[in-house]
Design an enzyme around this catalytic site. Structure first.
Site, short mmCIF file in Angstrom:
data_model
loop_
_atom_site.label_atom_id
_atom_site.label_comp_id
_atom_site.label_asym_id
_atom_site.label_seq_id
_atom_site.Cartn_x
_atom_site.Cartn_y
_atom_site.Cartn_z
N GLU A 50 -3.70 35.21 3.97
CA GLU A 50 -4.18 34.96 2.62
C GLU A 50 -5.33 35.89 2.21
O GLU A 50 -5.45 36.24 1.04
CB GLU A 50 -4.65 33.51 2.48
CG GLU A 50 -3.51 32.51 2.55
CD GLU A 50 -3.87 31.18 1.92
OE1 GLU A 50 -5.08 30.89 1.77
OE2 GLU A 50 -2.94 30.43 1.56
N ALA A 103 -6.66 28.81 3.23
CA ALA A 103 -6.21 27.57 3.85
C ALA A 103 -4.70 27.60 4.02
O ALA A 103 -4.02 28.44 3.43
CB ALA A 103 -6.63 26.36 3.01
N PRO A 146 -8.43 9.24 1.16
CA PRO A 146 -7.92 8.27 2.13
C PRO A 146 -7.47 6.94 1.54
O PRO A 146 -6.92 6.11 2.26
CB PRO A 146 -9.11 8.07 3.09
CG PRO A 146 -10.30 8.46 2.29
CD PRO A 146 -9.85 9.56 1.38
N GLU A 166 -3.62 32.00 8.91
CA GLU A 166 -3.79 31.87 7.47
C GLU A 166 -4.88 32.80 6.93
O GLU A 166 -4.76 33.33 5.82
CB GLU A 166 -4.13 30.42 7.11
CG GLU A 166 -3.00 29.44 7.35
CD GLU A 166 -1.82 29.63 6.40
OE1 GLU A 166 -1.96 30.37 5.40
OE2 GLU A 166 -0.76 29.04 6.66
N LEU A 209 -1.07 24.97 5.58
CA LEU A 209 -0.52 23.77 6.21
C LEU A 209 -0.35 23.95 7.72
O LEU A 209 -0.14 25.06 8.21
CB LEU A 209 0.85 23.45 5.61
CG LEU A 209 0.90 23.09 4.13
CD1 LEU A 209 2.36 22.99 3.68
CD2 LEU A 209 0.16 21.79 3.87
N ARG A 255 -2.91 26.38 -8.82
CA ARG A 255 -2.59 25.06 -8.28
C ARG A 255 -1.87 24.27 -9.37
O ARG A 255 -2.48 23.87 -10.35
CB ARG A 255 -3.85 24.34 -7.81
CG ARG A 255 -4.49 24.94 -6.57
CD ARG A 255 -3.52 24.96 -5.41
NE ARG A 255 -4.16 25.26 -4.13
CZ ARG A 255 -3.49 25.41 -2.99
NH1 ARG A 255 -2.16 25.33 -2.99
NH2 ARG A 255 -4.12 25.66 -1.87
N ARG A 281 0.85 -1.19 0.00
CA ARG A 281 0.00 0.00 0.00
C ARG A 281 0.89 1.24 0.00
O ARG A 281 1.69 1.43 0.92
CB ARG A 281 -0.93 0.02 1.22
CG ARG A 281 -2.00 -1.07 1.19
CD ARG A 281 -3.02 -0.80 0.11
NE ARG A 281 -4.08 -1.81 0.07
CZ ARG A 281 -4.09 -2.86 -0.75
NH1 ARG A 281 -3.05 -3.04 -1.59
NH2 ARG A 281 -5.08 -3.72 -0.74
N GLU A 282 0.76 2.06 -1.04
CA GLU A 282 1.51 3.31 -1.11
C GLU A 282 0.79 4.37 -0.30
O GLU A 282 -0.43 4.55 -0.45
CB GLU A 282 1.66 3.75 -2.56
CG GLU A 282 2.47 2.78 -3.40
CD GLU A 282 2.41 3.09 -4.88
OE1 GLU A 282 1.49 3.82 -5.29
OE2 GLU A 282 3.28 2.61 -5.62
N GLU A 337 1.68 33.56 -2.95
CA GLU A 337 0.65 34.30 -2.22
C GLU A 337 0.45 35.70 -2.79
O GLU A 337 -0.64 36.25 -2.70
CB GLU A 337 0.99 34.38 -0.74
CG GLU A 337 0.79 33.07 0.01
CD GLU A 337 0.94 33.23 1.49
OE1 GLU A 337 1.63 34.18 1.93
OE2 GLU A 337 0.39 32.40 2.24
#
Length: 210
Positions: A100, A79, A118, A96, A81, A67, A40-41, A147
């Site tokens: 942003e 959004a 998932p 954020e 990280l 993106r 499973r990767e 940004e």
């Protein structure tokens, strides 16, 4: 033989393939219900937060952002990280939203947690509902190249729902956040506290850099 739903998927071994700045890729050997072992990767991710900031007029803040994997700009909720050690998710969301979108908020609640895909990644995004909002000068903060290209726009929440259902919003956390915010603000659902338990918050990749 165990009944369906009772098998424990034991990881027999694991191999790192790539460890980058934002994600890592490993391959796990996992014991299957019949006794065989399958590979499973797994793409490890830092996790992220997104913010549905809704003002008193019922408009939600969206950003237009390039993106690279899609090769185009798309509309998203603000959004970012979870890349600062020990920072609470709601504090990351506050940061954020200012960086942003140039927006602050006095009221914060948890809307939804979204597992990006998932089947191959542990990335999960917590989406917050931010209310009692006001604007600040985001230009004074300074921004990196990406940004600096952001376009910020306010959209009536009902219009954002239409955009989601029309395929004009494709980011998973954005679609879920917009629909959830609409459900909450129309009385169809309730939020959770801003510090609600986050069972599936990604932690594996973050531990690699500590």
């Amino acid at each position: 033989m165990m009944a369906p739903g009772e098998h424990e998927f034991e990881v027999v071994s694991s191999k790192d393939v790539h460890i980058g700045h934002v994600v890592g890729l490993r391959v796990d050997d996992v014991r299957m219900p019949g006794g065989s072992v399958a590979k499973r990767e797994v793409v490890e991710h830092l996790g992220a937060v997104a913010i549905a900031a809704v003002d008193d007029d019922g408009a939600v803040t969206l950003i237009h952002q390039y993106r690279h994997p899609l090769g185009r700009r798309i509309w998203e909720l603000p959004a970012g990280l979870l890349d600062e050690a020990d920072e609470l998710p709601v504090d990351a969301a506050r940061r954020e939203l200012v960086e942003e979108a140039g927006v602050t908020a006095n009221r914060w609640e948890t809307l939804v947690d979204v597992a990006a895909s998932p089947g191959f990644t542990d990335e999960v995004v917590r989406v917050f509902l931010a209310r009692e909002v006001s604007e600040v000068d985001r230009e004074a903060l300074g921004h990196d190249d990406e940004e600096a290209d952001l376009v910020v726009h306010k959209v009536p929440l009902a219009e954002a729902v239409r955009m989601a259902l029309a395929g004009e919003l494709v980011n998973g956390a954005t679609v879920a956040g917009v629909l959830a915010a609409h459900a909450v603000l129309t009385g169809a659902a309730e939020t959770r506290p801003a510090d609600a338990e986050w069972r599936d918050r990604p932690r594996t990749f973050a531990k690699r850099s500590r």
